[in-house]
Design an enzyme around this catalytic site. Structure first.
Site, PDB file in Angstrom:
ATOM      1  N   SER A  33      50.635  46.236  46.976  1.00  0.00           N
ATOM      2  CA  SER A  33      49.818  46.170  46.079  1.00  0.00           C
ATOM      3  C   SER A  33      50.189  45.734  44.635  1.00  0.00           C
ATOM      4  O   SER A  33      49.387  45.348  43.851  1.00  0.00           O
ATOM      5  CB  SER A  33      48.879  47.546  45.830  1.00  0.00           C
ATOM      6  OG  SER A  33      50.070  48.532  45.427  1.00  0.00           O
ATOM      7  N   LYS A  40      43.809  55.057  41.795  1.00  0.00           N
ATOM      8  CA  LYS A  40      44.212  53.933  40.648  1.00  0.00           C
ATOM      9  C   LYS A  40      43.329  53.808  39.651  1.00  0.00           C
ATOM     10  O   LYS A  40      43.723  53.677  38.403  1.00  0.00           O
ATOM     11  CB  LYS A  40      44.339  52.672  41.260  1.00  0.00           C
ATOM     12  CG  LYS A  40      45.729  52.518  42.336  1.00  0.00           C
ATOM     13  CD  LYS A  40      45.713  51.142  43.022  1.00  0.00           C
ATOM     14  CE  LYS A  40      46.691  51.343  44.215  1.00  0.00           C
ATOM     15  NZ  LYS A  40      46.871  49.962  44.979  1.00  0.00           N
TER      16      LYS A  40
END
Length: 783
Positions: free
Chosen positions: A689, A732
Site C-alpha cells: 500500500s 487509515k
C-alpha cells in the site's frame, strides 16, 4: 639428555630422560606415573609414532586431548602437562590397529613443539616429586587409603583387588594417582590431579573428589534400600487388604469401595447425559468396580468418571430476552460500537422467536485498547450468561484445545471442556482471546483444532481426546478477538462472523473519558467529584499531545497519572477541588510527547506522507528519498519487507520509463544513486500500500518539487501505471483524521470502503479517488 632423580619409597635412582620426545595424544582418559595402562592405538599418526618408538628407546610422552572428538589434534587441542611413559608391550591387530601396554614414568611439562608431521614431537621438562614425610602428609595418606577402601566396598565398578593394591602403595603421591585413575570422575578432574605437583595440594584435591564419590554411592544405596522397603510394604498392604475384604464379605459389612461406586452411579443419573454418553460412563464404572483400589489404573478411571459426571451436560442458564434491558446494559458499559451492539440485539430477537437457535461465532477485530475483551463481558451480562475467557496468544499445542489422550500421565481435557465445566452451564459466553496469535510447531496446529469448535455445523458433537464422547457446543456463544485478520487461517476465518472495531476519533475519546474512564479512575484512587474535575479542552490536549493510539489504554493511564498526583495532594491535606485545565496539564504530565510534524517533514522535496495499517490500527508514514553521485543504484532502508521493496523498484522503473514526460535528464540515472528510507527504522514494515507514496516521493526528489503537506495517500502500483485497491481504509482514514490531514488520495476501487467510515469522521475531509499513478503526481506535487 635430562638426568633426574626419582624419589620413590625412600630410594633414589638415577633416570635418564630425553629432552625431546614424540607426543601421543590420548582421548577420554589420563595416564599417570608408575601406573600400567593398556591402550588401543588406531589413528594413523599414532601408529607411526608407536612403530618409530619401538625401534628406538620405547619412550613416549602422553598428553590428554581437551576435546576427545577431534580426530587429528593440533597443539592448541592438548593440555600442557602429561606423563612420560615407556612401551612395555605392543601387539598389532588384524584391522591395522595396535594394542599397547605402557607404564608411566614421571610427569612432564610441555616446553615447545618441534615437529608436526608425521606425528607431533616436542621439547619437554620432566617434573620430579620431592616426597618429604611429615605428620600432615601421613594423616592425609591414612585417611585417603581408608576412604578408598570404603568406596571399593560400595562401588560395583571398583574391583576388590584394588584394596590390596592400595595397601601396598606406600608413596602418598602414587596412591593419589591410583585413586584418580580408578574412581568415576571426569577427564578434566583427572587432568587436574595430574597437574597438581605439590603433594599436599594433590592429596587434598583427590580427597575432595573421593569424598564426593563416597557420598554419591551412599545416597544411591539409601535410595535402593528405600525402594525395596516401599515395594515390600505395598505387597504386605495388598495382602492384608485382600484378607480384610474376605473378612468383611463373611461378616456382611458394607465395602467402602462399593459405596463409592454407588455414589458415582447416582452422579451419572443426576448428570442427565445423552444415552450414548451414559452407556460409556456405566461401562467405565463397571470396569472400575472390578479394579483393585491399589491399581494405578484405578485413579485414572476414577478421575475420568469425575470429569464425565461434573460436566454440565444439561445445566444451562436462562437467557435474558429483554431487548431493551440488554440495550441499556450494553450502553452502560461501552460508548458507540453501534454495529456490534446491533448484532447482539438481533441475536436476542431471533433467540426470543426461536429458542433452539445455534450460538453465533463472532470475531471482534481491531487494534489494542478499543474494548474487545470487555465487550465480551458486557454481552454475557446483557444475556444473563456465565462468562469464560481463555487466552490463545502463543499457544502451540493442539492438546490445549482437544485435550490429551487418557494414556498419558496427568492427562486432562482441553481448555474448551475445562472452561465449560468451570462455567457450570452448557451455554456460557466463551471468549477466545488473541486468536490471531496462535502458533504452530511439532505438537500440532491449535488453529486447525479450533475448526471443529467454531463450526456451527460440527460443534454439536465436539469430541475431546480425553473424554472421547461427543459434547454439544452449539449452545455456547463463542466470541474471538484479534488485532488483525491476516494471520488467521482462511478456513478458521470462514467459520466466524467478523465485526471490525476501528479506533476512536478524538470526540469519541472525550465522551469515553467523561462517561467511563474518569469515573473509574476517580473511584480507583479514592477521589470524588468534589476533589477533581476535567475540562473538555484539557482532555483533548491529553488525547492529542500525550497519546497516539487507536484505543484508550494509554489515555486511561494518563488520566490515572493525573488522579495519582491529585490523590497525593489530598493525602497531604490539600482538599481544594482541582480542576484540570488546558494550562495545568503540563504540571501533571510533563512536556507533550507527540506533536504534528507533517509540515516540518514535508518542507523538503523527496518527502511524502503515506497511510499505513498496522496491528495497532492506522498510522501515518513518512517516506523520504535522497540522491547522490553514483551509478544508478537504489538503496532501501527502514526494515522493509520484500513486498515493500518491490513496490519501490516498480516505482523507479515506472519513473525511468516516463523520464521524458517528467523532464528528467537522460544521464540522470547513470550518474546518480537513489536512497529511499522509511523512518522508525526499528519497526518492520511490509505490504504494497506504500507504492503510491514511494512514487510521489521519488518524483518529488528527481524533479525537485515539494509534496503538499496537507495530503496523505495509499495505494498499490503497477508497472503499467495503474493504482490498485488496498485494505484497512477505515483505519487509515482515522489515522489521517488524528494527524489533522484533510486531503486523502485513495484508489478508485476503494471508494466503496468509505461507506463504513462514520460521517463524523469524514466531515471536513476531502477524498480524491485515482485510477492511474500520474493523477497522484498531479495532485501532490506543487508547481
Amino acid at each position: 639428555m635430562v638426568i633426574g632423580l626419582r624419589n620413590d619409597k625412600g630410594t633414589k635412582d638415577k633416570i635418564f630422560y630425553p629432552s625431546e620426545l614424540p607426543i601421543l595424544p590420548l582421548r577420554g582418559t589420563v595416564a599417570y606415573p608408575d601406573l600400567v595402562m593398556p591402550l588401543i592405538v588406531g589413528r594413523e599418526r599414532s601408529i607411526k609414532l608407536i612403530d618409530e618408538s619401538m625401534n628406538m628407546d620405547k619412550m613416549i610422552a602422553i598428553i590428554t586431548q581437551k576435546n576427545p572428538d577431534i580426530e587429528n589434534p593440533d597443539i592448541d587441542d592438548l593440555y600442557t602437562v602429561g606423563t612420560i611413559a615407556t612401551i612395555m608391550k605392543m601387539v598389532k591387530m588384524v584391522d591395522g590397529s595396535q594394542r599397547v601396554v605402557i607404564q608411566g614414568l614421571c610427569r612432564f611439562k610441555l616446553i615447545e613443539f618441534t615437529q608436526r608431521e608425521p606425528h607431533l614431537r616436542a621439547k619437554i621438562l620432566p617434573i620430579f616429586e620431592d616426597y618429604q614425610k611429615d605428620i600432615e602428609v601421613d594423616a592425609m595418606y591414612i585417611n585417603l587409603r581408608n576412604l578408598f577402601k570404603k568406596a571399593i566396598d560400595m562401588a560395583p565398578y571398583l574391583s576388590s583387588e584394588l584394596s590390596q593394591i592400595a595397601t601396598k602403595v606406600e608413596n602418598p603421591g602414587n596412591l593419589a594417582d591410583l585413586i584418580a585413575s580408578t574412581i568415576n570422575i571426569s577427564v578434566i578432574e583427572k587432568q587436574e590431579i595430574l597437574e597438581k605437583i605439590d603433594l599436599k595440594e594433590r592429596l587434598r584435591k583427590i580427597t575432595l573428589f573421593l569424598n564426593r564419590e563416597v557420598e554419591t554411592l551412599e545416597l544411591s544405596s539409601r535410595i535402593q534400600t528405600n525402594v525395596k522397603e516401599g515395594i515390600d510394604k505395598t505387597q504386605r498392604e495388598y495382602y492384608l487388604r485382600e484378607q480384610l475384604k474376605a473378612i468383611q464379605k463373611e461378616l456382611g459389612d458394607t465395602d467402602d469401595k462399593m459405596s463409592e461406586v454407588d455414589e458415582i452411579r447416582k452422579k451419572i443419573l443426576d448428570a442427565k447425559m445423552s444415552p450414548d454418553v451414559q452407556k460409556v460412563a456405566e461401562k467405565e464404572l463397571d470396569r472400575l468396580s472390578k479394579m483393585s483400589t491399589m491399581s494405578a489404573e484405578y485413579t485414572v478411571s476414577r478421575t475420568y468418571l469425575d470429569w464425565l459426571t461434573e460436566i454440565p451436560w444439561s445445566n444451562q442458564t436462562e437467557d435474558n430476552l429483554d431487548i431493551a434491558g440488554a440495550d441499556t446494559i450494553l450502553n452502560e458499559d461501552h460508548y458507540d460500537l453501534t454495529k456490534v451492539k446491533k448484532r447482539i440485539l438481533e441475536y436476542l430477537a431471533v433467540r426470543k422467536l426461536k429458542s433452539d437457535m445455534k450460538g453465533p461465532i463472532l470475531c471482534f477485530v481491531g487494534p489494542p485498547g478499543v474494548g474487545k475483551t470487555s465487550l465480551g463481558k458486557s454481552i454475557a451480562r446483557a444475556l444473563g450468561r456465565k462468562f469464560m475467557r481463555i487466552s490463545l496468544g502463543g499457544i502451540r499445542d493442539e492438546a490445549e484445545i482437544r485435550g490429551h489422550r487418557r494414556t498419558y500421565v496427568g492427562a486432562l481435557p482441553g481448555r474448551i471442556i475445562q472452561g465449560v465445566k468451570k462455567a457450570g452451564s452448557n451455554n456460557p459466553v466463551f471468549m477466545l482471546d488473541e486468536v490471531d496469535k496462535i502458533g504452530t510447531d511439532f505438537r500440532g496446529d491449535p488453529s486447525s483444532a479450533l475448526l471443529e469448535v467454531l463450526d456451527p455445523e460440527q460443534n454439536f458433537s465436539f469430541s475431546d481426546h480425553y473424554l472421547e464422547v461427543p459434547f454439544d457446543l452449539s449452545k455456547v456463544m463463542f466470541i474471538a478477538t484479534a488485532n488483525m485478520l491476516d494471520p488467521i487461517p482462511p478456513a478458521l476465518r470462514d467459520r466466524m462472523e467478523v465485526l471490525e472495531l476501528p479506533g476512536y476519533t478524538e470526540e469519541e475519546k472525550v465522551m469515553i473519558s467523561k462517561q467511563f474512564l474518569i469515573p473509574k479512575e476517580r473511584f480507583e484512587h479514592g477521589l470524588n467529584e468534589d476533589l477533581i474535575a476535567f475540562e473538555d479542552e484539557a482532555l483533548k490536549i491529553v488525547i492529542r499531545s500525550y497519546t497516539r493510539e487507536s484505543g484508550v489504554r494509554n489515555l486511561e493511564r494518563e488520566i490515572a497519572a493525573i488522579c495519582r498526583a491529585v490523590a497525593k495532594l489530598v493525602a497531604e491535606g490539600d482538599t481544594e477541588k482541582k480542576i484540570i485545565t488546558l494550562d495545568s496539564i503540563h504540571g501533571y504530565l510533563g512536556p507533550i510527547k507527540f506533536f504534528s510534524e507533517i509540515a516540518e517533514r514535508t518542507k523538503y522535496s523527496g518527502v511524502a506522507t503515506g497511510l499505513a495499517w498496522t496491528s495497532t490500527g492506522g498510522d501515518i508514514l513518512f517516506i523520504e528519498s535522497t540522491k547522490m553521485r553514483g551509478k544508478g543504484n537504489l538503496s532501501l532502508t527502514g526494515q522493509l519487507g520484500d513486498v515493500m521493496k518491490e513496490s519501490a523498484q516498480a516505482a523507479l522503473s515506472y519513473i525511468r520509463s516516463k523520464a521524458g514526460e517528467y523532464k528528467i535528464p537522460e544521464d540522470f540515472f547513470e550518474k546518480n544513486d537513489l536512497h529511499v528510507h522509511v523512518p522508525q527504522g526499528a519497526i518492520p514494515k511490509d505490504g504494497p500500500s506504500a507504492g503510491v507514496t514511494m512514487l510521489v516521493s521519488l518524483v518529488s526528489l528527481i524533479t525537485d518539487k515539494l509534496v503538499r503537506n496537507d495530503v496523505a495517500m495509499t495505494g498499490e502500483i503497477t508497472l503499467r501505471g495503474l493504482v490498485l485497491p488496498v485494505g484497512g481504509i477505515k483505519q487509515k482514514v482515522l489515522a489521517a483524521k488524528r494527524a489533522g490531514i484533510q486531503n486523502i488520495i485513495l484508489p478508485k476501487l476503494n471508494e466503496k470502503d468509505l461507506e463504513e467510515v462514520p460521517e463524523s469522521i469524514k466531515e471536513n475531509m476531502h477524498f480524491k479517488f485515482i485510477e492511474r499513478m500520474d493523477e497522484a503526481i498531479e495532485i501532490c506535487l506543487t508547481q
